[in-house]
Design an enzyme around this catalytic site. Structure first.
Site, PDB file in Angstrom:
ATOM      1  N   ASN A 202       0.870  -1.180   0.000  1.00 35.15           N
ATOM      2  CA  ASN A 202       0.000   0.000   0.000  1.00 35.15           C
ATOM      3  C   ASN A 202       0.906   1.230   0.000  1.00 35.15           C
ATOM      4  O   ASN A 202       1.479   1.576   1.022  1.00 35.15           O
ATOM      5  CB  ASN A 202      -0.888  -0.033   1.249  1.00 35.15           C
ATOM      6  CG  ASN A 202      -1.693   1.233   1.412  1.00 35.15           C
ATOM      7  OD1 ASN A 202      -1.790   2.043   0.495  1.00 35.15           O
ATOM      8  ND2 ASN A 202      -2.282   1.405   2.589  1.00 35.15           N
TER       9      ASN A 202
ATOM     10  N   LYS B 115       0.178   4.241  -0.226  1.00 35.55           N
ATOM     11  CA  LYS B 115      -0.455   5.449   0.357  1.00 35.55           C
ATOM     12  C   LYS B 115      -0.199   6.646  -0.558  1.00 35.55           C
ATOM     13  O   LYS B 115      -0.184   6.498  -1.782  1.00 35.55           O
ATOM     14  CB  LYS B 115       0.045   5.686   1.780  1.00 35.55           C
ATOM     15  CG  LYS B 115      -0.099   4.443   2.652  1.00 35.55           C
ATOM     16  CD  LYS B 115      -0.024   4.742   4.097  1.00 35.55           C
ATOM     17  CE  LYS B 115       0.026   3.451   4.885  1.00 35.55           C
ATOM     18  NZ  LYS B 115      -0.143   3.627   6.299  1.00 35.55           N
TER      19      LYS B 115
ATOM     20  N   HIS C  59      -9.379   0.514   4.730  1.00 37.57           N
ATOM     21  CA  HIS C  59      -8.109   0.747   5.426  1.00 37.57           C
ATOM     22  C   HIS C  59      -8.377   1.656   6.627  1.00 37.57           C
ATOM     23  O   HIS C  59      -9.247   2.519   6.589  1.00 37.57           O
ATOM     24  CB  HIS C  59      -7.109   1.403   4.469  1.00 37.57           C
ATOM     25  CG  HIS C  59      -5.735   1.492   5.045  1.00 37.57           C
ATOM     26  ND1 HIS C  59      -5.371   2.504   5.902  1.00 37.57           N
ATOM     27  CD2 HIS C  59      -4.653   0.686   4.916  1.00 37.57           C
ATOM     28  CE1 HIS C  59      -4.105   2.306   6.272  1.00 37.57           C
ATOM     29  NE2 HIS C  59      -3.664   1.214   5.689  1.00 37.57           N
TER      30      HIS C  59
ATOM     31  N   GLU D  55      -7.015   4.169   7.715  1.00 39.44           N
ATOM     32  CA  GLU D  55      -6.987   5.620   7.444  1.00 39.44           C
ATOM     33  C   GLU D  55      -8.291   6.063   6.788  1.00 39.44           C
ATOM     34  O   GLU D  55      -8.756   7.186   7.002  1.00 39.44           O
ATOM     35  CB  GLU D  55      -5.758   5.967   6.586  1.00 39.44           C
ATOM     36  CG  GLU D  55      -4.485   5.890   7.431  1.00 39.44           C
ATOM     37  CD  GLU D  55      -3.253   5.404   6.697  1.00 39.44           C
ATOM     38  OE1 GLU D  55      -3.188   5.505   5.460  1.00 39.44           O
ATOM     39  OE2 GLU D  55      -2.340   4.903   7.382  1.00 39.44           O
TER      40      GLU D  55
ATOM     41  N   GLU E 170      -5.477  -5.558  10.320  1.00 38.49           N
ATOM     42  CA  GLU E 170      -4.490  -4.502  10.542  1.00 38.49           C
ATOM     43  C   GLU E 170      -4.832  -3.760  11.842  1.00 38.49           C
ATOM     44  O   GLU E 170      -5.664  -2.848  11.835  1.00 38.49           O
ATOM     45  CB  GLU E 170      -4.529  -3.497   9.389  1.00 38.49           C
ATOM     46  CG  GLU E 170      -4.160  -4.083   8.054  1.00 38.49           C
ATOM     47  CD  GLU E 170      -3.546  -3.016   7.155  1.00 38.49           C
ATOM     48  OE1 GLU E 170      -2.387  -3.190   6.764  1.00 38.49           O
ATOM     49  OE2 GLU E 170      -4.205  -2.004   6.895  1.00 38.49           O
TER      50      GLU E 170
ATOM     51  N   GLY F  77       1.991   1.993  10.724  1.00 36.90           N
ATOM     52  CA  GLY F  77       2.866   3.146  10.594  1.00 36.90           C
ATOM     53  C   GLY F  77       3.520   3.570  11.896  1.00 36.90           C
ATOM     54  O   GLY F  77       4.117   4.640  11.986  1.00 36.90           O
TER      55      GLY F  77
ATOM     56  N   SER G 199       3.211  -2.417  10.325  1.00 33.62           N
ATOM     57  CA  SER G 199       4.659  -2.376  10.537  1.00 33.62           C
ATOM     58  C   SER G 199       5.354  -3.689  10.190  1.00 33.62           C
ATOM     59  O   SER G 199       6.284  -4.112  10.885  1.00 33.62           O
ATOM     60  CB  SER G 199       4.982  -1.931  11.976  1.00 33.62           C
ATOM     61  OG  SER G 199       4.496  -0.619  12.195  1.00 33.62           O
TER      62      SER G 199
END
Ligand code: PEP
Length: 255
Positions: free
Chosen positions: A9, A11, A95, A97, A165, A171, A211
């Site tokens: 991904n 991003k 996701h 985010e 996730e 991150g 991560s």
């Protein structure tokens, strides 16, 4: 036997020149690796040029997000038919985010998953708890609710990948331990079996994301219900992404 899937991904990273260099490096490195599926998910502006870069290779192309309607007055959005048109086979939906920064809720994500699979693409549907939810002992409940928001028998299992996730691991450099990841993956699989039945679910891939790095990829991949990884930061460097792909391949080869 599930073939591991390693998905990157990107991003909101990479210019065209940077993207070409990254995919060039991945392309060269994956040639010798078998038994792992590889997916890259660049930002929208790179999808068409990256489709050309991966054409004829085993690297698949996915998008990071999509609008649920096929067309219309939705300024700034992109639809599933548009993604299919440029060569995407996968779309990441839900996701963390998108959930937590852009406020996408379960109903919206259910419509997106539906739109993706109805068009014949594969949805990589993300679930995962926040740190507060984990500390409150709510991880399984949160994940179960997120699954039931969007996954039903109407969603074909062969067009679905689930990505666990944990939000606190994305991150942050804090990876779930292999045991923590396996615990949630082993919780998810029977929930999917309730929808699809055991045999179908045995073939369904559940990725871990949060991560993942070259140094922890093999231990995560060795878990029996971890079928690959959704990789953020480490997918932006060809050597790191390739090391994660190789870790998944060597675990697959050893089992
Ligand atoms: C992600 O973006 O899905 C992700 C897991 O990011 P990172 O690997 O950087 O934690």
């Amino acid at each position: 036997m599930r073939t591991p899937l390693i998905a990157g991904n990107w991003k909101m990273h990479k210019t065209l020149a940077e993207a070409r260099a990254l995919v060039g490096g991945i392309r060269a490195g994956v040639e010798g690796v078998s038994a792992v599926d590889v997916l890259v998910c660049p930002p929208f502006q790179l999808l068409l040029p990256m489709a050309k870069e991966v054409a004829g290779t085993r690297i698949m192309l996915g998008a990071q997000n999509v609008h649920e309607e096929p067309k219309g007055a939705f300024t700034g959005e992109v639809s599933v038919p548009m993604l299919a048109d440029v060569g995407c086979t996968h779309v990441i939906v839900g996701h963390s985010e998108r959930r937590h920064v852009f406020g996408e809720d379960g109903q919206r994500l259910a419509r997106k998953v539906r739109a993706v699979v109805d068009a014949g693409l594969t949805a990589v549907y993300c679930v995962g708890e926040t740190l507060d939810e984990r500390e409150a002992g709510r991880t399984h409940q949160v994940v179960e609710d997120q699954l039931s928001d969007a996954i039903s028998a109407e969603i074909p299992a062969n067009k679905l990948v689930v990505a666990y996730e944990p939000v606190w691991a994305i991150g942050t450099g804090k990876t779930a331990t292999p045991g923590q990841a396996q615990d949630v993956h082993a919780f998810i699989r029977p929930k999917l079996a309730d929808v699809y039945g055991r045999d179908t679910t045995d073939a369904l891939r559940i990725l871990y994301g949060g991560s993942v790095k070259p140094g922890n990829a093999a231990d995560l991949a060795a878990q029996p219900d971890v079928d690959g990884a959704l990789v953020g930061g480490a997918c932006l460097v060809a050597g790191d992404f390739l090391a994660i792909i190789s870790a998944a391949a060597s675990v697959g080869a050893a089992t």
